[in-house]
Design an enzyme around this catalytic site. Structure first.
Site, mmCIF file in Angstrom:
data_model
loop_
_atom_site.group_PDB
_atom_site.id
_atom_site.type_symbol
_atom_site.label_atom_id
_atom_site.label_comp_id
_atom_site.label_asym_id
_atom_site.label_seq_id
_atom_site.Cartn_x
_atom_site.Cartn_y
_atom_site.Cartn_z
ATOM 1 C CB VAL A 135 -7.206 -12.658 5.294
ATOM 2 C CG1 VAL A 135 -8.328 -11.656 5.516
ATOM 3 C CG2 VAL A 135 -6.352 -12.284 4.105
ATOM 4 C CD GLN B 258 -10.194 -1.004 -0.882
ATOM 5 O OE1 GLN B 258 -10.213 -0.861 0.346
ATOM 6 N NE2 GLN B 258 -9.230 -1.658 -1.500
ATOM 7 N NE ARG C 195 -4.359 0.991 -1.763
ATOM 8 C CZ ARG C 195 -4.757 -0.214 -2.162
ATOM 9 N NH1 ARG C 195 -4.209 -0.761 -3.238
ATOM 10 N NH2 ARG C 195 -5.675 -0.870 -1.496
ATOM 11 C CG HIS D 15 -6.696 -1.106 3.359
ATOM 12 N ND1 HIS D 15 -6.123 -2.347 3.547
ATOM 13 C CD2 HIS D 15 -6.303 -0.362 4.447
ATOM 14 C CE1 HIS D 15 -5.421 -2.349 4.663
ATOM 15 N NE2 HIS D 15 -5.518 -1.178 5.221
ATOM 16 C CD1 TRP E 272 -3.096 -1.167 0.566
ATOM 17 C CD2 TRP E 272 -1.739 -2.400 1.846
ATOM 18 N NE1 TRP E 272 -3.696 -2.379 0.756
ATOM 19 C CE2 TRP E 272 -2.892 -3.159 1.542
ATOM 20 C CE3 TRP E 272 -0.744 -2.974 2.644
ATOM 21 C CZ2 TRP E 272 -3.079 -4.456 2.002
ATOM 22 C CZ3 TRP E 272 -0.929 -4.262 3.099
ATOM 23 C CH2 TRP E 272 -2.087 -4.992 2.778
ATOM 24 C CB ALA F 198 -12.347 -9.456 6.099
HETATM 25 N N1 PHE Z 1 -7.732 -4.263 2.119
HETATM 26 C C1 PHE Z 1 -7.269 -5.090 1.030
HETATM 27 C C2 PHE Z 1 -6.740 -4.187 -0.080
HETATM 28 O O1 PHE Z 1 -7.115 -3.054 -0.146
HETATM 29 C C3 PHE Z 1 -8.354 -5.955 0.493
HETATM 30 C C4 PHE Z 1 -8.795 -6.972 1.502
HETATM 31 C C5 PHE Z 1 -9.839 -6.711 2.358
HETATM 32 C C6 PHE Z 1 -8.156 -8.202 1.568
HETATM 33 C C7 PHE Z 1 -10.242 -7.642 3.289
HETATM 34 C C8 PHE Z 1 -8.560 -9.140 2.470
HETATM 35 C C9 PHE Z 1 -9.590 -8.883 3.326
HETATM 36 O O2 PHE Z 1 -5.927 -4.572 -0.871
#
Ligand code: PHE
Length: 342
Positions: free
Chosen positions: A257, A214, A200, A174, A150, A310
């Protein structure tokens, strides 16, 4: 006496005058310069005796004023009437320009509706976040190599040094920080989505923008598993795109995750330009996975009893697939030729 008679006959005549032309005839009849009946009386005043003149003079002058006033009023009515006749009721009306919701707002509303029907609540969070919520609490401590995933806009920090290191301010990269904020205040089971703007600090191209949207999803409870995730996501995507959309689940990695995966959707004909620029007919639309135990630990959940999934889905990506848009930069271009198509 003569003035009285004239007044009576004028009153009758003006009532009978139904258009501008006959009104003019009435005017000439009474006030005509040469032969007007009232004009004649006024002209003859000088031949009268002083006594008579004193009586008839004011009466005649009053009548003249009265006649002029009545003629003008009536003329005004005719002119207005004529203007109404001049209006061409067959002309097309003037179009009053009114705005409409941006395509992304429309699509976001649709996504909110679909998840609401699946019993998800909708919550929102701040765009300016702290390092703690955007990274640390999501199992991405400083120095973690995954932070490179990120590219971050860091904000100028306040002159007063923050009390802890990870109070540092940034634009959220995010919507995942809302996982932490929500879980800090709520007990499972629950299921939420979090629509919002993210940032970003990276180079833009046909499928990357520095500023996009998102929709985070989080479902937590006892025994929530990956099969639940697949069901919810397939239901969501088929409702949004239609039953015949092609979906692919792929193993992937995100620190918050385990296991992690990504979801791709197959681009269809009409998107050759985007396919060519990406060298793939699959477009990834979301990252996802089972919530990492360290994330639950950050909010003091009992990791033996509580599981959850998630996901974070890119709104622009969904719009690009649904409406066959081959360049993400169009959304914020402000180009009305684009905006007005939706
Ligand atoms: N937050 C991650 C992204 O922006 C996406 C994501 C959300 C991945 C929740 C896993 C679980 O790249």
């Amino acid at each position: 006496m003569k003035v009285d008679a004239l007044k009576k006959s004028f009153t009758k005549d003006i009532k009978g005058a139904q258009d501008v032309k006959s009104l003019e005839a009435v005017r000439i009849k009474y006030l005509g310069r040469k032969d007007g009946q009232l004009t004649k009386i006024l002209k003859s005043l000088k031949n009268l005796s002083v006594v008579q003149r004193r009586k008839i003079g004011p009466e005649a002058n009053a009548l003249r004023q009265e006649i002029e006033k009545a003629l003008n009023e009536r003329l005004g009515i005719f002119v207005v009437k004529q203007q109404h006749l001049d209006i061409d009721v067959t002309l097309p009306g003037k179009k009053i320009p009114i705005g409409h919701l941006h395509i992304l707002t429309q699509l976001e509303n649709e996504v909110r509706d679909i998840f609401s029907r699946l019993n998800f609540s909708v919550v929102e969070g701040p765009e300016v976040e702290t390092e703690y919520y955007n990274f640390d609490a999501l199992n991405i401590q400083s120095g973690h190599p995954a932070r490179d995933m990120w590219d971050t806009f860091w904000l100028n920090q306040p002159v007063v040094v923050p009390t802890t290191d990870n109070d540092k301010k940034l634009l959220r990269t995010h919507t995942s920080p809302m996982q932490i904020r929500f879980m800090e205040k709520h007990k499972p089971p629950f299921q939420i989505i979090v629509p919002g703007r993210v940032f970003r600090y990276e180079a833009t191209d046909a499928s990357h923008e520095i500023n996009f949207h998102q929709i985070e999803g989080l479902m937590v409870g006892n025994g929530v598993n990956l099969a639940n995730f697949k069901y919810v996501i397939e239901t969501f995507l088929r409702q949004l795109f239609g039953a015949d959309i092609e979906i692919r689940f792929r193993p992937s990695y995100f620190p918050f995750v385990e296991p992690g995966l990504e979801v791709d959707i197959k681009l269809s004909s009409g998107q050759e330009k985007l396919i060519a620029s990406r060298k793939s007919e699959w477009l990834e639309v979301m990252g996802a996975g089972m919530v990492h135990p360290n994330v639950f630990r950050a909010v003091s959940y009992d990791t033996n009893k509580i599981q959850g999934f998630a996901f974070g889905v890119g709104l622009e990506r969904l719009a690009m697939i649904k409406y066959k848009i081959d360049d993400i930069r169009l959304f914020h271009s402000g180009d009305l030729r684009f905006i007005n198509q939706f």
